[in-house]
Design an enzyme around this catalytic site. Structure first.
Site: not given
Ligand code: UDP
Length: 328
Positions: A140, A144, A116
């Site tokens: 988040y 990743k 991402s």
């Protein structure tokens, strides 16, 4: 045979559709926590399972003769990750480790991984290249980045070959209008604006208009879901033809502010979109815009949907005909 984890989710289902349309064999593996069984095309084998279930994964690899994995299964909401980090570290990080265990045990050697833009964090207002520093501003993004780091080490130690694709903002829907974005509750910008347009939501809340951007709202790079799917297939072909592990940005290279996206949606739908300015959402960097030169150069990837208008039009085809998503 390719196993697609999270293949019943938004990005996964579009990738599965693209693989099927090209006659490539695929098995969908999804626990249906957020995925939709209705999005799995007829004739594609489906296994209901969790990425933590190493035994079931190993069985599935053996049963279908899986030689590669495209890994989408993950929680992906920046805001939620800030208030519930445990959910994100547990599922995304520990879950991916379990998947890797199964791959190594069954000698499944190729992995295309959905990373991402959130791994970069705040990089200022310029185009982000793969060499830009990775300092995630959200949990988040951190999950990743951790997964990218595992894969690097697993390549060195176990020979796992991977491509990490760092997506910017996935958007739009399949050209047929038969599958599209359907999260519950919805939290992404374009589907929320389209829910205002289709009458299932009263207004769009703009999360902050005091960012250091031209109109004060956050700027993002929206990329069509079918262009993303195409990149995954190219990445896998590259690995299977002997390519080294690597990573690529995936975006259109054009930034649009939240207000510009709302204005474009009014133009596409011909409907007024009620908007209200709200507080900032934790974890949001002001600007995220990709340079995708590396994947264009190395894999010949070219986005077909390179205008915001075409991306929103495709999403509207889905949202105008499926106001409640996959629910009847
Ligand atoms: N956003 C917003 N209102 C919403 C949802 C999103 O203003 O109801 C903003 C959000 O702050 C971000 C951009 O729209 O700047 C895109 O958010 P989204 O959640 O779609 O994707 P993300 O950038 O988090 O991957």
């Amino acid at each position: 045979m390719i196993l697609v984890t999270g293949g019943a989710g938004y990005i996964g289902s579009h990738c599965v559709r693209e693989l099927k349309e090209r006659g490539i064999d695929v098995v969908v593996y999804d626990n249906l926590t957020t995925g939709h069984i209705e999005s799995v095309p007829e004739g594609v084998p489906f296994v209901k399972g969790d990425i933590f279930d190493v035994e079931l994964l190993c069985e599935t690899f053996a049963k279908y003769g899986v030689d590669s994995v495209i890994h989408f299964a993950a929680y992906s909401l920046v805001g939620e990750s800030m208030v519930n980090p445990a959910k994100y570290y547990h599922n995304n990080v520990a879950g991916t480790l379990a998947l890797l265990d199964a791959m190594i045990a069954e000698k499944v050697g190729y992995l295309v991984f959905s990373s991402s833009a959130a791994t970069y964090g705040d990089c200022g207002s310029g185009l982000i290249t793969e060499d830009s520093p990775q300092n995630p501003t959200s949990v988040y993004g951190q999950t990743k980045l951790m997964m990218e780091q595992f894969m690097q080490d697993y390549d060195k130690a176990y020979g796992l070959k991977y491509v990490a694709l760092r997506y910017f903002n996935a958007a739009g829907a399949h050209v047929s209008g038969e599958i599209g974005e359907a999260h519950n509750p919805e939290s992404h910008l374009i589907p929320i604006i389209l829910q205002v347009a289709n009458g299932t939501r009263g207004h769009i809340g703009i999360y902050g208009e005091d960012y250091p951007t031209p109109d004060g709202t956050c700027v993002r790079d929206y990329i069509h879901i079918t262009d993303l799917a195409d990149a995954h297939i190219r990445a896998l072909d590259y690995l299977k033809s002997g390519g080294k592990s690597t990573y690529y940005n995936l975006g259109n290279g054009n930034g649009f502010s939240v207000k510009e996206v709302i204005d474009m949606t009014e133009k596409v739908t011909g409907l007024p979109i009620k908007r209200e300015v709200e507080a900032r959402r934790a974890g949001d960097p002001p600007t995220l815009v990709a340079s995708s030169e590396k994947i264009r150069r190395e894999l010949g990837w070219v986005p077909k949907y390179d205008s915001l208008e075409s991306i929103i039009s495709s999403a509207w085809k889905w949202h105008s005909t499926h106001p409640r998503g996959y629910s009847k």
